[in-house]
Design an enzyme around this catalytic site. Structure first.
Site, PDB file in Angstrom:
ATOM      1  N   TYR A   1      -2.812  -0.800  10.327  1.00 21.31           N
ATOM      2  CA  TYR A   1      -2.587  -1.255   8.861  1.00 21.31           C
ATOM      3  C   TYR A   1      -1.296  -0.622   8.148  1.00 21.31           C
ATOM      4  CZ  TYR A   1      -4.233  -1.029   3.912  1.00 21.31           C
ATOM      5  OH  TYR A   1      -4.491  -1.032   2.317  1.00 21.31           O
TER       6      TYR A   1
ATOM      7  N   SER B   1       0.694  -1.167   0.001  1.00 20.14           N
ATOM      8  CA  SER B   1       0.037   0.072   0.001  1.00 20.14           C
ATOM      9  C   SER B   1       0.858   1.318   0.102  1.00 20.14           C
ATOM     10  CB  SER B   1      -0.814  -0.094   1.351  1.00 20.14           C
ATOM     11  OG  SER B   1      -1.363   1.250   1.535  1.00 20.14           O
TER      12      SER B   1
END
Lengths: 284, 283
Positions: free
Chosen positions: A169, A156
């Protein structure tokens, strides 16, 4: 002649969103697909996860491209189940050439010090350890076969920089970047290339939901898609609110194909310029 | 349907090596090419430079793919010359959609022993030449308002230091910084800017005795085989070097609509050479 003709790809999180898009894009270019998904809800995840009907839809879309698709339910937290899924998939389609470790969740967000322990553990277990288990279930056979391969880890933008409010995350996705580098070094002698892909915000059900729209609008309860688009636009240097799954799949395809035969250990960013720290504001 | 059908690409250093390869790869996928090269030797550089016949060969190879190609002599150190080349190229082929700033030179020497002219020539061509290439092409892309893709050929040495090429490292790191500035400033115009970072590519810039000597610790007359053996250790994958086409595949990806949301990124194609701790290859 497709760009990954005759290859077999193992894709996790394939029931919808990016995973389905990777499956379809690779199939368009000639690959058969082993499509893995949990197809169940996960505790601490605030949005709805896909079900078996979604995974069946992925199969239909791959088959519509005249490629074969084996869909299997498996949890990336369960190594034995992944190993069994790999066994079944290979029995039907042949040995795996391409692994796309795509499955991931965003659990209940919050300031790093307020994140609930279960939410933290869930994100680390799925988004980081689940990637390692995906590789562990698939890559030993690639090494043994001795014909190389391409492993693509979906990290990401948050695997390279911090996003506030999702410390679990960010930690998991940074971990994926590190795992990619370790794998790239250790698998290079076997001509297995390993790279990570770093999307910005992608318009998938994992983002296009109430809890994420609230997070991304700075806490507006019941934020609409339009409100979310207006605020998410400011996260990108290009004037777009988000990117489409297919944009990420194009990067996956490049890395999976022989076009990238000498690309390993790299972080491929597809983010509309969102990790550029100082951007020119868009016109209002 | 090609991946860059109907686009016009402006490529510097196009007479041979990577530049020619980019021209051919983009033409294979439907682009017309404005091919720029100096076609003359450069002072301070010991290896041989391409001549006009090489640039003509690039034109021939693009045309044999059924695409149009305009070959023009220009020095990336000369902004007026580049601007005139752009004018001529656009007059023949139409407005530029893709810029590949590829022209560059190599050289070696310990950092404290580099002479001033060697330093200056390197910075002038490998860094300022890239800025001038963009300066000569991108304003018309902004004015036209239809976006575009600008690809700067940096190097592994644009992200990490290689010993004994300080001028090259400095210039190529500078290209990485310039890429980031351009990406930010041109994003409002939907012009994407990315850099590509090859390791050692088997082109005439690398495949010569001067460069082979730099990679073999100063062996007096290194052969290609001796160089290959030494350069193999630079990569995590068991290869001595990459081929121009591998880099052109990355250029094609960035040039195409497949990468429509990719900007400000460093795309590395290096056989894993930047990974600092590698597993040794079998002897």
């Amino acid at each position: 002649m497709g760009r990954v003709d005759g290859k077999v790809a193992f894709v996790t999180g394939a029931a919808r969103g990016m995973g389905r898009s990777h499956a379809v894009r690779l199939a368009e270019e000639g690959a058969d697909v082993i499509a893995i998904d949990l197809c169940e809800q996960v505790e601490t995840v605030l949005y709805g996860l896909p079900a078996e009907a979604d995974l069946a839809q992925t199969v239909k879309e791959v088959e519509a491209r005249d490629r074969r698709c084996v869909a299997l339910k498996a949890d990336v937290r369960d190594l034995a189940a992944l190993t069994e899924a790999a066994r079944q998939g290979v029995a039907e389609l042949g040995p795996i050439d391409i692994v796309v470790a795509n499955a991931g969740v965003v659990a209940s967000p919050g300031p790093a010090l307020d994140i609930d322990e279960k939410a933290w553990q869930t994100v680390i277990d799925i988004d980081l350890t689940g990637v390692w288990k995906t590789v562990k279930a698939t890559v030993p056979a690639m090494v043994e076969r001795g014909q190389g391969g391409s492993v693509v880890l979906i990290s990401s933008g948050a695997g390279l920089v911090a996003l506030p409010g999702v410390g679990h995350y960010v930690a998991a996705k940074h971990g994926v970047t590190g795992l990619m580098r370790s794998l790239a070094v250790e698998l290079a002698p076997h001509d297995i290339r390993v790279n990570s892909v770093h999307p910005g915000t992608v318009d998938t059900p994992g983002v296009a939901n109430d809890s994420m729209y609230k997070l991304l609008t700075g806490g507006i309860d019941g934020a609409t898609r339009e409100q979310a688009a207006a605020s998410m636009r400011w996260m990108n240097a290009l004037d777009v609110p988000w990117i489409e799954p297919r944009d990420i799949s194009n990067a996956v395809l490049h890395l999976a194909s022989e076009e990238a035969r000498y690309t390993t250990g790299t972080t491929m960013v597809v983010d509309a310029g969102s990790i550029l720290p100082f951007k020119i504001p868009h016109p209002t | 349907m090609g991946r860059v059908d109907g686009k016009v690409a402006f490529i510097t250093g196009a007479a041979r090596g990577m530049g020619r390869s980019h021209a051919i790869r983009l033409a294979e996928e439907g682009a017309d090419i404005i091919a720029i090269d100096l076609c003359e030797p450069v002072e301070t550089i010991e290896y041989e430079f391409p001549g006009e016949a090489d640039l003509e060969q690039t034109v021939k190879e693009v045309e044999s793919l059924g695409r149009r190609c305009v070959g023009l002599k220009a020095d990336v150190r000369d902004l007026a010359g580049l601007t005139e080349a752009v004018r001529q190229g656009v007059a023949e082929l139409g407005p530029i959609d893709i810029v590949v700033a590829n022209a560059g030179i190599a050289g070696a020497g310990p950092v404290l022993e580099l002479d001033e002219r060697t330093w200056q020539t390197m910075i002038d061509i490998n860094l300022t030449g890239v800025w001038k290439t963009v300066r000569a092409t991108a304003p018309a892309m902004v004015e036209r308002g239809q976006g575009g893709s600008v690809i700067l050929i940096s190097s592994g040495a644009g992200l990490a230091a290689l010993p004994h090429v300080a001028h090259y490292n400095s210039a190529k790191h500078g290209v990485t910084g310039l890429m980031r500035s351009l990406a930010v400033e041109l994003a409002p115009h939907d012009i994407r800017v990315n850099s590509v970072h090859p390791a050692t590519v088997d082109t005439p810039m690398v495949a010569n005795e001067v460069t082979y000597r730099a990679f073999t610790n100063g062996l007096p007359n290194p052969t290609r085989e001796q160089a290959a053996a030494a350069m193999r250790g630079l990569h995590a994958l068991d290869i001595p070097w990459t081929e121009p086409r591998d880099i052109s595949n990355a250029v094609l990806y960035l040039a195409s609509e497949e990468a429509r949301y990719t900007t400000g990124t460093t795309m590395v194609i290096d056989g894993g050479s930047l990974l600092p701790f590698k597993i040794p290859h079998p002897a």
